[in-house]
Design an enzyme around this catalytic site. Structure first.
Site, PDB file in Angstrom:
ATOM      1  N   GLY A  11      12.124  -4.387 -13.175  1.00  0.00           N
ATOM      2  CA  GLY A  11      11.494  -3.917 -11.932  1.00  0.00           C
ATOM      3  C   GLY A  11      12.041  -4.595 -10.693  1.00  0.00           C
ATOM      4  O   GLY A  11      11.291  -4.861  -9.750  1.00  0.00           O
ATOM      5  N   PRO A 127      -2.514 -11.847 -15.338  1.00  0.00           N
ATOM      6  CA  PRO A 127      -2.912 -10.845 -14.338  1.00  0.00           C
ATOM      7  C   PRO A 127      -2.731 -11.349 -12.909  1.00  0.00           C
ATOM      8  O   PRO A 127      -2.648 -10.542 -11.982  1.00  0.00           O
ATOM      9  CB  PRO A 127      -4.390 -10.606 -14.623  1.00  0.00           C
ATOM     10  CG  PRO A 127      -4.652 -11.168 -15.968  1.00  0.00           C
ATOM     11  CD  PRO A 127      -3.623 -12.220 -16.230  1.00  0.00           C
ATOM     12  N   PHE A 129      -0.622 -14.662 -10.753  1.00  0.00           N
ATOM     13  CA  PHE A 129       0.170 -15.900 -10.783  1.00  0.00           C
ATOM     14  C   PHE A 129      -0.190 -16.850  -9.642  1.00  0.00           C
ATOM     15  O   PHE A 129       0.367 -17.937  -9.558  1.00  0.00           O
ATOM     16  CB  PHE A 129       1.664 -15.569 -10.659  1.00  0.00           C
ATOM     17  CG  PHE A 129       2.276 -14.930 -11.875  1.00  0.00           C
ATOM     18  CD1 PHE A 129       2.394 -15.637 -13.069  1.00  0.00           C
ATOM     19  CD2 PHE A 129       2.770 -13.639 -11.835  1.00  0.00           C
ATOM     20  CE1 PHE A 129       2.994 -15.062 -14.190  1.00  0.00           C
ATOM     21  CE2 PHE A 129       3.370 -13.053 -12.941  1.00  0.00           C
ATOM     22  CZ  PHE A 129       3.482 -13.761 -14.129  1.00  0.00           C
ATOM     23  N   HIS A 156      -6.942  -4.219  -2.434  1.00  0.00           N
ATOM     24  CA  HIS A 156      -5.482  -4.194  -2.566  1.00  0.00           C
ATOM     25  C   HIS A 156      -4.853  -3.147  -1.650  1.00  0.00           C
ATOM     26  O   HIS A 156      -5.532  -2.239  -1.166  1.00  0.00           O
ATOM     27  CB  HIS A 156      -5.072  -3.890  -4.013  1.00  0.00           C
ATOM     28  CG  HIS A 156      -5.187  -5.076  -4.920  1.00  0.00           C
ATOM     29  ND1 HIS A 156      -6.374  -5.444  -5.506  1.00  0.00           N
ATOM     30  CD2 HIS A 156      -4.263  -5.992  -5.321  1.00  0.00           C
ATOM     31  CE1 HIS A 156      -6.185  -6.535  -6.242  1.00  0.00           C
ATOM     32  NE2 HIS A 156      -4.912  -6.887  -6.150  1.00  0.00           N
ATOM     33  N   LYS A 160      -1.200   0.594  -5.045  1.00  0.00           N
ATOM     34  CA  LYS A 160      -1.467   0.030  -6.373  1.00  0.00           C
ATOM     35  C   LYS A 160      -1.820   1.117  -7.378  1.00  0.00           C
ATOM     36  O   LYS A 160      -2.577   2.036  -7.063  1.00  0.00           O
ATOM     37  CB  LYS A 160      -2.606  -0.997  -6.261  1.00  0.00           C
ATOM     38  CG  LYS A 160      -2.869  -1.714  -7.562  1.00  0.00           C
ATOM     39  CD  LYS A 160      -3.667  -2.995  -7.361  1.00  0.00           C
ATOM     40  CE  LYS A 160      -4.023  -3.655  -8.677  1.00  0.00           C
ATOM     41  NZ  LYS A 160      -2.846  -3.990  -9.497  1.00  0.00           N
TER      42      LYS A 160
HETATM   43  N1  LIG Z   1       0.479 -11.060 -11.998  1.00  0.00           N
HETATM   44  C1  LIG Z   1       0.548 -11.107 -10.677  1.00  0.00           C
HETATM   45  O1  LIG Z   1       0.372 -12.161 -10.039  1.00  0.00           O
HETATM   46  C2  LIG Z   1       0.871  -9.856  -9.940  1.00  0.00           C
HETATM   47  C3  LIG Z   1       1.011  -8.698 -10.619  1.00  0.00           C
HETATM   48  N2  LIG Z   1       1.341  -7.547  -9.986  1.00  0.00           N
HETATM   49  C4  LIG Z   1       1.572  -6.411 -10.846  1.00  0.00           C
HETATM   50  O2  LIG Z   1       2.980  -6.265 -10.980  1.00  0.00           O
HETATM   51  C5  LIG Z   1       3.295  -4.887 -11.170  1.00  0.00           C
HETATM   52  C6  LIG Z   1       4.323  -4.465 -10.131  1.00  0.00           C
HETATM   53  O3  LIG Z   1       3.734  -4.516  -8.860  1.00  0.00           O
HETATM   54  P1  LIG Z   1       4.565  -4.129  -7.558  1.00  0.00           P
HETATM   55  O4  LIG Z   1       5.813  -4.915  -7.515  1.00  0.00           O
HETATM   56  O5  LIG Z   1       3.617  -4.191  -6.434  1.00  0.00           O
HETATM   57  O6  LIG Z   1       4.902  -2.606  -7.880  1.00  0.00           O
HETATM   58  P2  LIG Z   1       6.149  -1.730  -7.372  1.00  0.00           P
HETATM   59  O7  LIG Z   1       5.741  -0.312  -7.549  1.00  0.00           O
HETATM   60  O8  LIG Z   1       6.580  -2.197  -6.031  1.00  0.00           O
HETATM   61  O9  LIG Z   1       7.282  -2.104  -8.395  1.00  0.00           O
HETATM   62  C7  LIG Z   1       7.333  -1.635  -9.714  1.00  0.00           C
HETATM   63  C8  LIG Z   1       8.769  -1.446 -10.034  1.00  0.00           C
HETATM   64  O10 LIG Z   1       8.893  -1.080 -11.389  1.00  0.00           O
HETATM   65  C9  LIG Z   1       9.897  -0.091 -11.441  1.00  0.00           C
HETATM   66  N3  LIG Z   1       9.898   0.647 -12.679  1.00  0.00           N
HETATM   67  C10 LIG Z   1       9.203   1.769 -12.995  1.00  0.00           C
HETATM   68  N4  LIG Z   1       9.557   2.158 -14.215  1.00  0.00           N
HETATM   69  C11 LIG Z   1      10.503   1.299 -14.644  1.00  0.00           C
HETATM   70  C12 LIG Z   1      11.293   1.210 -15.813  1.00  0.00           C
HETATM   71  N5  LIG Z   1      11.216   2.127 -16.752  1.00  0.00           N
HETATM   72  N6  LIG Z   1      12.173   0.195 -15.944  1.00  0.00           N
HETATM   73  C13 LIG Z   1      12.271  -0.717 -14.993  1.00  0.00           C
HETATM   74  N7  LIG Z   1      11.587  -0.661 -13.827  1.00  0.00           N
HETATM   75  C14 LIG Z   1      10.705   0.332 -13.689  1.00  0.00           C
HETATM   76  C15 LIG Z   1       9.645   0.762 -10.235  1.00  0.00           C
HETATM   77  O11 LIG Z   1      10.780   1.570  -9.940  1.00  0.00           O
HETATM   78  P3  LIG Z   1      10.726   2.755  -8.827  1.00  0.00           P
HETATM   79  O12 LIG Z   1      10.770   1.993  -7.533  1.00  0.00           O
HETATM   80  O13 LIG Z   1      11.936   3.566  -9.091  1.00  0.00           O
HETATM   81  O14 LIG Z   1       9.439   3.465  -9.059  1.00  0.00           O
HETATM   82  C16 LIG Z   1       9.405  -0.319  -9.197  1.00  0.00           C
HETATM   83  O15 LIG Z   1      10.605  -0.777  -8.634  1.00  0.00           O
HETATM   84  C17 LIG Z   1       1.978  -4.136 -11.082  1.00  0.00           C
HETATM   85  O16 LIG Z   1       1.474  -3.926 -12.381  1.00  0.00           O
HETATM   86  C18 LIG Z   1       1.057  -5.099 -10.338  1.00  0.00           C
HETATM   87  O17 LIG Z   1      -0.292  -4.907 -10.648  1.00  0.00           O
HETATM   88  C19 LIG Z   1       1.527  -7.502  -8.646  1.00  0.00           C
HETATM   89  C20 LIG Z   1       1.372  -8.627  -7.887  1.00  0.00           C
HETATM   90  C21 LIG Z   1       1.010  -9.904  -8.476  1.00  0.00           C
HETATM   91  O1  LIG Z   2      -0.782  -4.774  -7.653  1.00  0.00           O
HETATM   92  C1  LIG Z   2      -0.912  -5.835  -7.019  1.00  0.00           C
HETATM   93  O2  LIG Z   2      -0.500  -5.984  -5.857  1.00  0.00           O
HETATM   94  C2  LIG Z   2      -1.575  -6.967  -7.683  1.00  0.00           C
HETATM   95  N1  LIG Z   2      -1.886  -6.839  -8.944  1.00  0.00           N
HETATM   96  C3  LIG Z   2      -2.474  -7.824  -9.756  1.00  0.00           C
HETATM   97  C4  LIG Z   2      -3.806  -7.366 -10.281  1.00  0.00           C
HETATM   98  O3  LIG Z   2      -3.941  -6.180 -10.658  1.00  0.00           O
HETATM   99  O4  LIG Z   2      -4.729  -8.167 -10.360  1.00  0.00           O
HETATM  100  C5  LIG Z   2      -2.476  -9.187  -9.133  1.00  0.00           C
HETATM  101  C6  LIG Z   2      -2.684  -9.208  -7.666  1.00  0.00           C
HETATM  102  O5  LIG Z   2      -4.018  -8.941  -7.419  1.00  0.00           O
HETATM  103  C7  LIG Z   2      -1.775  -8.239  -6.962  1.00  0.00           C
END
Ligand SMILES: NC(=O)C1=CN([C@@H]2O[C@H](COP(=O)(O)OP(=O)(O)OC[C@H]3O[C@@H](n4cnc5c(N)ncnc54)[C@H](OP(=O)(O)O)[C@@H]3O)[C@@H](O)[C@H]2O)C=CC1
Ligand SMILES: O=C(O)C1=N[C@H](C(=O)O)C[C@H](O)C1
Length: 267
Positions: A11, A127, A129, A156, A160
């Site tokens: 991603g 979920p 970091f 959010h 999302k």
């Molecule tokens: N644990 C934590 O602290 C946090 C977790 N998250 C989680 O992280 C995840 C990503 O969030 P975020 O970055 O905001 O989302 P984004 O939508 O910005 O990024 C997701 C990326 O995944 C890509 N993707 C989709 N399908 C595939 C695939 N088959 N192979 C590789 N890449 C793929 C998308 O591509 P495309 O652009 O082409 O659609 C996109 O670039 C979410 O589940 C979110 O909830 C978010 C923030 C903090």
């Molecule tokens: O999608 C997000 O942005 C985030 N996703 C995570 C969640 O579902 O809890 C972590 C953070 O809240 C940001």
């Protein structure tokens, strides 16, 4: 000198993935071995806008990626469907997953836990970091020993995918460890607009707000006769998650099971 940890980021073009690529590039003993993306298969990441100088191969197929780049760790920041496949494939190839992707089902988490155990390799699924969010969850668990009535409001950005957030579910699970299942409110309560009382997790309510301008925020509100306690965390940018990603990559190298949530790791 510490051993280099070879890493694949899934991603990389996403909001979190971009930060993760930057983290790997800037960390002394981390090395980016490749990326998993649904676009740009067969190209170098440096040919993709925004990644000049990052000369690593782009793969679409996780098995091919892991066979060719032989990484130690996968950092997954994609979607629930793809993240689950990437994590499972990583474990099958003895690659240690660090997963920030949210929205996995309880069955998927159990299946991945069994697979990690069977393979005897570490996996971290977190979920959230951000250290402040982990403290918010821990403080909420502590407070729930004294306050049995609680509602969670997570807020959010409006792009999302999953609702409620992974963080709010994890918070509710931690609170549930401390209190018997309790149906809050009263039996005559009636929603005149469906969903007005939020989602029900073991009797406590979770409310999801989605608005442009927000990043990631959560309030846990406890109520009792004549008083309330609010525990709130805000992430104002995605760099706030990266110290937790770094600790997770370092920690997963020494694990041989799956850990869900960073609360036991930051102890
Ligand atoms: N644990 C934590 O602290 C946090 C977790 N998250 C989680 O992280 C995840 C990503 O969030 P975020 O970055 O905001 O989302 P984004 O939508 O910005 O990024 C997701 C990326 O995944 C890509 N993707 C989709 N399908 C595939 C695939 N088959 N192979 C590789 N890449 C793929 C998308 O591509 P495309 O652009 O082409 O659609 C996109 O670039 C979410 O589940 C979110 O909830 C978010 C923030 C903090
Ligand atoms: O999608 C997000 O942005 C985030 N996703 C995570 C969640 O579902 O809890 C972590 C953070 O809240 C940001």
């Amino acid at each position: 000198m510490n051993e280099m940890i070879q890493i694949v980021v899934a991603g990389p073009r996403g909001r979190m993935g971009k930060e993760a690529v930057k983290l790997v590039q800037e960390t002394e003993n981390f090395k980016l071995a490749g990326v998993l993306d649904r676009k740009n298969e067969g190209r170098l990441l440096s040919e993709v806008e925004g990644f000049s100088g990052v000369d690593v191969p782009v793969f679409t197929d996780p098995a091919a990626c892991f066979q060719q780049t032989k990484p130690d760790v996968l950092i997954d920041l994609t979607t629930p469907e793809k993240g689950y496949i990437h994590t499972k494939t990583a474990l099958e190839h003895n690659v240690r997953p660090v997963v920030g992707t949210t929205g996995f089902t309880a069955e998927q988490l159990d299946e991945l836990k069994d697979l990690a155990e069977q393979k005897g390799i570490g996996c971290i699924i977190a979920p959230n970091f951000a250290v402040g969010a982990i403290l918010m969850m821990k403080f909420s668990e502590m407070a729930s020993k004294y306050f049995k009535n609680v509602e969670i409001i997570e807020l959010h950005h409006d792009q999302k995918l999953d609702a409620p957030s992974g963080t709010s579910i994890k918070t509710a699970e931690m609170i549930a460890r401390q209190r018997k299942e309790k149906k809050q409110g009263h039996e005559n309560e009636k929603e005149t607009i469906q969903g007005a009382r939020g989602g029900d997790f073991e009797g406590m309510r979770i409310h999801s707000v989605r608005l442009p301008g927000l990043i990631a925020h959560q309030e846990v509100i406890f109520g009792a006769d004549g008083q309330s306690l609010t525990i709130r965390h805000d992430s104002y940018n995605r760099a706030s998650f990266m110290s937790g990603v770094k600790v997770s990559v370092e920690t997963v190298m020494g694990l041989d099971t799956l850990v869900y949530g960073l609360e036991s790791i930051i102890d």
